[in-house]
Design a protein around this motif. Sequence first.
Motif, PDB file in Angstrom:
ATOM      1  N   LEU A 120       1.068   0.872  -5.024  1.00 52.60           N
ATOM      2  CA  LEU A 120       1.353   2.217  -4.523  1.00 52.60           C
ATOM      3  C   LEU A 120       1.160   2.307  -3.015  1.00 52.60           C
ATOM      4  CD1 LEU A 120       1.984   5.202  -5.292  1.00 52.60           C
ATOM      5  CD2 LEU A 120      -0.484   5.541  -5.484  1.00 52.60           C
ATOM      6  N   ARG A 121       0.112   1.658  -2.521  1.00 53.46           N
ATOM      7  CA  ARG A 121      -0.231   1.750  -1.096  1.00 53.46           C
ATOM      8  C   ARG A 121       0.312   0.589  -0.268  1.00 53.46           C
ATOM      9  NH1 ARG A 121      -6.591   3.509  -2.142  1.00 53.46           N
ATOM     10  NH2 ARG A 121      -6.098   5.587  -2.987  1.00 53.46           N
ATOM     11  N   HIS A 122       0.944  -0.371  -0.940  1.00 51.56           N
ATOM     12  CA  HIS A 122       1.433  -1.573  -0.253  1.00 51.56           C
ATOM     13  C   HIS A 122       0.301  -2.224   0.537  1.00 51.56           C
ATOM     14  CE1 HIS A 122       5.506  -0.456  -1.389  1.00 51.56           C
ATOM     15  NE2 HIS A 122       5.255   0.759  -0.944  1.00 51.56           N
ATOM     16  N   ASP A 123      -0.841  -2.320  -0.123  1.00 49.50           N
ATOM     17  CA  ASP A 123      -2.055  -2.814   0.533  1.00 49.50           C
ATOM     18  C   ASP A 123      -2.878  -3.582  -0.497  1.00 49.50           C
ATOM     19  OD1 ASP A 123      -4.398  -3.274   1.871  1.00 49.50           O
ATOM     20  OD2 ASP A 123      -4.765  -1.180   2.410  1.00 49.50           O
ATOM     21  N   LEU A 124      -3.051  -4.882  -0.269  1.00 50.02           N
ATOM     22  CA  LEU A 124      -3.736  -5.726  -1.240  1.00 50.02           C
ATOM     23  C   LEU A 124      -5.240  -5.500  -1.305  1.00 50.02           C
ATOM     24  CD1 LEU A 124      -2.178  -9.315  -1.259  1.00 50.02           C
ATOM     25  CD2 LEU A 124      -2.566  -7.789  -3.190  1.00 50.02           C
ATOM     26  N   THR A 125      -5.794  -4.768  -0.351  1.00 51.87           N
ATOM     27  CA  THR A 125      -7.250  -4.609  -0.370  1.00 51.87           C
ATOM     28  C   THR A 125      -7.726  -3.917  -1.646  1.00 51.87           C
ATOM     29  OG1 THR A 125      -7.093  -2.538   0.903  1.00 51.87           O
ATOM     30  CG2 THR A 125      -7.461  -4.579   2.140  1.00 51.87           C
TER      31      THR A 125
END
Length: 200
Positions: free
Chosen positions: A177-182
Amino acid sequence: MEAQAASTPRGKRTRDAIVDAAAALMYVDGVAGTSVDKVLAASGAGKSQMYHYFKNKEQLVEAVIDRYLEQILGNQPAIFTLASWADLETWTEQLLDVHHRAGGPIACPLGNLAGEVGDNPKLAPLVDQAYRTWESHLERGLTTLQDKGELAPNADPARLAQAAMTSVHGGLLLAHLRHDLTALEDALGIALTYLRGFKP
């Protein structure tokens, strides 16, 4: 009535092409947005071939669920041979590696389906069973650790596997959803920390 299995190599190629096309289309457009005609156009199969293997669209979705699970597990082979804490770390690294590839972080295809067919009395249990199959490999690995004395004897491998996978699935959702792997990195880290808390 169950879907028809292919009886010849050529038939298997045709059936696989239909399932692969449907899986790719449903990943993007969902079940409702994927018509039989779209599947036929993408697979190059004929309508008679389609209905030879799948009597209706619901049977095709069942085959797609199986294909999604096959693809998911194929990207994390360490889950089949979990026998140490190092193996668990390797498994989480493999999960992350998939999402470092071009186009990542990707949505979990089973998660996409769960959101769409969660109220379908026939398909929802099949998606749930796919999740449970995925989870069962982690449970088996934790049971192995327990048998080796590396997991507390009072720990419940089934509940631990469920809790860890719940964290993983939440991380997968937010990472996409956030395009963020964290989000996924943190979820996997939390899952491992939680599991390590049950070391004897």
